[in-house]
Write a protein that holds these residues in place. Structure first.
Motif, PDB file in Angstrom:
ATOM      1  N   VAL A 346      -1.195   3.916  30.972  1.00 14.58           N
ATOM      2  CA  VAL A 346      -0.658   3.158  29.283  1.00 14.58           C
ATOM      3  C   VAL A 346      -0.614   4.887  28.011  1.00 14.58           C
ATOM      4  O   VAL A 346       0.083   4.958  27.318  1.00 14.58           O
ATOM      5  N   TYR A 347      -1.833   5.798  28.805  1.00 17.71           N
ATOM      6  CA  TYR A 347      -1.861   6.971  27.465  1.00 17.71           C
ATOM      7  C   TYR A 347      -0.868   7.369  27.725  1.00 17.71           C
ATOM      8  O   TYR A 347       0.224   8.097  26.985  1.00 17.71           O
ATOM      9  N   PHE A 348      -0.471   7.339  29.460  1.00 12.81           N
ATOM     10  CA  PHE A 348       0.954   8.631  29.002  1.00 12.81           C
ATOM     11  C   PHE A 348       1.729   8.141  28.768  1.00 12.81           C
ATOM     12  O   PHE A 348       3.144   8.636  29.016  1.00 12.81           O
ATOM     13  N   ALA A 366       1.006   1.675  20.055  1.00 12.92           N
ATOM     14  CA  ALA A 366       0.109   1.450  20.466  1.00 12.92           C
ATOM     15  C   ALA A 366      -0.687   0.204  19.126  1.00 12.92           C
ATOM     16  O   ALA A 366      -1.385  -0.376  20.339  1.00 12.92           O
ATOM     17  N   LEU A 367       0.129   0.504  18.238  1.00 11.97           N
ATOM     18  CA  LEU A 367      -0.326  -0.571  17.198  1.00 11.97           C
ATOM     19  C   LEU A 367      -0.335  -2.177  17.600  1.00 11.97           C
ATOM     20  O   LEU A 367      -0.901  -2.916  17.844  1.00 11.97           O
ATOM     21  N   LEU A 368       0.687  -2.314  18.434  1.00 12.13           N
ATOM     22  CA  LEU A 368       1.100  -3.196  19.333  1.00 12.13           C
ATOM     23  C   LEU A 368      -0.100  -3.707  20.358  1.00 12.13           C
ATOM     24  O   LEU A 368      -0.672  -4.628  20.579  1.00 12.13           O
ATOM     25  N   SER A 369      -0.219  -2.551  21.195  1.00 14.06           N
ATOM     26  CA  SER A 369      -1.721  -2.903  22.029  1.00 14.06           C
ATOM     27  C   SER A 369      -2.605  -3.653  21.745  1.00 14.06           C
ATOM     28  O   SER A 369      -3.745  -4.195  21.977  1.00 14.06           O
ATOM     29  N   GLU A 376      -7.502 -10.444  22.941  1.00 17.25           N
ATOM     30  CA  GLU A 376      -7.973 -11.355  24.726  1.00 17.25           C
ATOM     31  C   GLU A 376      -9.457 -10.762  24.333  1.00 17.25           C
ATOM     32  O   GLU A 376      -9.990 -11.395  25.012  1.00 17.25           O
ATOM     33  N   ILE A 377      -9.631  -9.887  23.272  1.00 13.36           N
ATOM     34  CA  ILE A 377     -11.563  -9.571  23.418  1.00 13.36           C
ATOM     35  C   ILE A 377     -11.881 -11.420  23.566  1.00 13.36           C
ATOM     36  O   ILE A 377     -12.863 -11.833  23.331  1.00 13.36           O
ATOM     37  N   ILE A 407      -8.030  -5.104  29.075  1.00 12.16           N
ATOM     38  CA  ILE A 407      -9.046  -4.594  28.334  1.00 12.16           C
ATOM     39  C   ILE A 407      -8.380  -2.996  29.648  1.00 12.16           C
ATOM     40  O   ILE A 407      -8.259  -1.989  29.280  1.00 12.16           O
ATOM     41  N   ALA A 408      -8.577  -3.120  30.789  1.00 14.58           N
ATOM     42  CA  ALA A 408      -8.138  -1.883  31.463  1.00 14.58           C
ATOM     43  C   ALA A 408      -6.821  -0.878  30.788  1.00 14.58           C
ATOM     44  O   ALA A 408      -6.824   0.418  31.763  1.00 14.58           O
ATOM     45  N   TYR A 409      -5.990  -1.959  30.387  1.00 17.40           N
ATOM     46  CA  TYR A 409      -4.599  -1.017  29.071  1.00 17.40           C
ATOM     47  C   TYR A 409      -5.394  -0.480  28.219  1.00 17.40           C
ATOM     48  O   TYR A 409      -4.961   0.802  27.708  1.00 17.40           O
TER      49      TYR A 409
END
Ligand code: BES
Ligand code: ZN
Length: 632
Positions: A346-348, A366-369, A376-377, A407-409
């Motif tokens: 995701v960073y890449f 990034a903001l949507l993430s 999710e949390i 979370i992983a993403y």
């Protein structure tokens, strides 16, 4: 039971001195592997004793029986004391096992355990170099989805595709199905002569009249990247080393959507080093494909739901492309380290999007993430899964799918972004480039990454950063307070527009004061997701009349809108909703909708009725999740 087996495995793997027959070059990589090693709790393989290095796969794809009949010839490397080769299998019918001299080898197919399947234990000697397994898949093969012509876009020919990640490769190939074990492969695949076959390997560009296709993957890959697709598929070139495959009626749209692919590849190479897989092609699959995309090497598998017509959902392509470094070159050693694959990717991905479309664009992503991550949390906490909100997972005895959350993403992404912001982009980029280069075709553990972070980044630049700084992010649940916050003027504008709309519901004002007529998909997503949970019938109708959400051709926007349709029992949206659920197999879209349905008893009834029609179109990974949710 499984725990017991796994414990036994651990004992065997850790006991005794096992010597490899290896050259000094392999010695170095062995020393490296030893250092990085952590046990894979989802594979029966005992690579220290005997490890697969090459697969020669000779297969016949039988659409009538919905089976693959195949011979898997494995080249193995053995320790000086090797007695057994242990492979992973799931629901495979094994006909025979021989060595390279056609001598029969004894084998035992173990008990079928939940998620992980049955170990296939083959008697060998340290001199055994080849093991030849004749077998066929079963109707239950979880990786495979066999589609009737009616389930494809063009409705003329049947279709087959595989989805091997995380541990489903074993349901179509007897193999050491662990991300830490890599092998090269060759394949010869016989399909009906009116269909084309493609794999995660060198691929044909068009059909021939024999229906026999040959493939080579000369770079070593883990089993979860084994992939096959068979159908009425055509190819269109995008650039010197890229192109797109799709059913005939989808091809033109797909190639227009992906026109920036070469730019993305260029941006990725500029950031983190050369593309190591020669070609990069994408196949757009029929709509039942359960993921947005899957990074099968040389041939990304993609959902047709990203064909929005305006390139607005192609960050998914940047994501799968980025996996050519993060994941496919440097691979998580086991599924507990899944964030090393997805967080880095995701960073890449966002760095590629920033390079090609600008910072404003990537900041919206990034903001949507961040919004997804926070939601999710909250959800995971409510569901009692709070422990799984840490980056490093503990999936022992569970389906690795349980760890495949955002979370992983997203937490992974924000952690890496925090590192970037802490040390500065130049240093961080140099560190990452080196990380990808020096770990190419190897595996990585969270521990290995931390060691590298400390020595190559913090110590190398004499930065005084304490372990607590990264340990909190990696080992603790929840989201640390120092999480970076992306900045987007565009989203600030949308947030103001939302407040205005909620108070006066005027489409004209949204257009005049906030420019909504020119909003991008991401601005609309921000808007729809920001709507209050509870809306009246009149409010829903006003929104729909003003902005046409029910009729939108954009799958992401529709998915976000459909949550409100369900929550507010907006009947005018039901027909589209049902059609979307029946015709889309992408789990990321389906799950939130079915979860919204089950919040009320009436909703659950409706969900069950729709699911009955939809289920035959879903791949196992989607239907198994929804079966559990609806208690079917
Ligand atoms: N590798 C994943 C898909 C996956 C993860 C399959 C875990 C099986 C188990 C792929 O790269 C991915 O992350 N796909 C996302 C798209 C992305 C843009 C976040 C998806 O399918 O939504
Ligand atoms: Zn991914």
């Amino acid at each position: 039971m499984m725990k017991k087996i796994i414990d036994q495995l651990l004992l065997v793997a850790c006991s005794g001195v096992i010597l490899f027959n290896c050259t000094s070059n392999q010695e170095t990589s062995k020393a490296y592997d030893e250092k990085m090693k952590e046990e894979d709790q989802h594979s029966f393989a005992r690579p220290d004793e005997a490890v697969v290095t090459h697969l020669n796969w000779d297969a016949k794809v039988n659409f009538k029986l919905k089976k693959i009949q195949a011979i898997a010839s494995l080249t193995i490397r053995t320790s000086s004391e090797a007695k057994q080769l242990v492979l992973d299998t799931k629901d495979l019918a094994i006909a025979s096992v021989m060595n390279g001299n056609n001598e029969v080898l004894e084998f035992d197919l173990g008990e079928d355990l939940p998620f992980v399947g049955s170990p296939l234990t083959i008697s060998i000697t340290p001199q055994t170099k080849n093991v030849v397994i004749t077998y066929e898949t079963s109707e239950k093969a979880e990786a495979l989805q066999w589609l009737e012509p009616s389930q494809t876009t063009d409705k003329a020919y049947p279709f087959l595709f595989t989805q091997s990640q995380a541990i489903l490769a074993r349901s179509w190939i007897p193999i050491q199905d662990s991300p830490g074990i890599r092998f090269t492969y060759n394949a010869k695949v016989q399909v009906p002569s009116d269909l084309l076959a493609l794999m995660s390997a060198s691929n044909p560009l068009e059909k021939n009249n024999t229906g026999v296709y040959e493939f080579a993957m000369k770079q070593a890959i883990p089993a979860y990247l084994m992939a096959l697709s068979v159908g009425d598929i055509q190819f269109s070139t995008l650039g010197d080393r890229s192109g797109v495959y799709a059913e005939p009626s989808v091809l033109a749209k797909a190639s227009a959507e992906f026109e920036d692919l070469e730019k993305m590849i260029g941006a990725a190479e500029y950031l983190y080093g050369p593309y190591r897989w020669d070609r990069y092609d994408i196949i757009v699959l029929p709509s039942s494909f359960p993921f947005g995309g899957m990074e099968n090497p040389r041939l990304t598998f993609a959902t047709p739901t990203i064909l929005a017509g305006d390139k607005s959902l192609t960050s998914l392509v940047a994501h799968e492309l980025a996996h050519s470094w993060s994941g496919n070159l440097v691979t998580n050693a086991n599924w507990n380290d899944f964030w090393l694959n997805e967080g880095f990717t995701v960073y890449f991905e966002y760095r590629i999007m920033e390079a090609v479309y600008g910072r404003d664009y990537s900041e919206m992503l990034a903001l949507l993430s961040l919004q997804d991550l926070k939601a999710e949390i909250v959800d995971m906490k409510a569901a009692g899964d709070f422990k799984d909100t840490s980056l490093k997972l503990d999936l022992a005895g569970r389906n690795p799918d349980d760890g495949m959350t955002s979370i992983a993403y997203d937490k992974g992404y924000f952690f890496l972004r925090l590192l970037e912001e802490t040390v500065g982009r130049d240093k961080f980029d140099a560190f990452l480039k080196d990380y990808f280069t020096s770990n190419s075709f190897k595996t990585m553990t969270t521990k290995g990454f931390i060691e590298r972070l400390q020595s190559q980044l913090f110590d190398a630049y004499q930065l005084d950063i304490k372990p607590e700084f990264y340990e909190a992010w990696i080992y603790n649940p929840d989201l640390p307070e120092n999480c970076p916050v992306p900045v987007s003027d565009k989203f600030e504008n949308v947030d103001k527009a939302l407040a205005t709309w909620i108070s006066n519901q005027s489409k004209e004002e949204l257009a005049a004061s906030y420019g909504s007529d020119n909003w991008s998909t991401h601005e609309w997503l921000r808007f729809v997701r920001g709507l209050p949970d509870s809306l009246s019938k009149a409010q829903m109708s006003n929104l729909d009349e003003a902005f046409g959400f029910t009729a939108t051709g954009n799958s992401e926007v529709f998915d976000a809108w459909a949550i409100h349709v369900i929550a507010n029992q907006y009947e005018e949206g039901y027909e589209q909703l049902e059609s979307f659920l029946v015709n889309t197999g992408r789990r990321k879209f389906l799950m939130p909708l079915y979860r919204e349905f089950v919040k009320t008893p009436e909703g659950k009834e409706m969900a069950k009725a729709i699911y009955e029609k939809a289920r035959p179109n879903y791949h196992f990974v989607a239907s198994s999740s929804i079966d559990a949710l609806l208690e079917m």
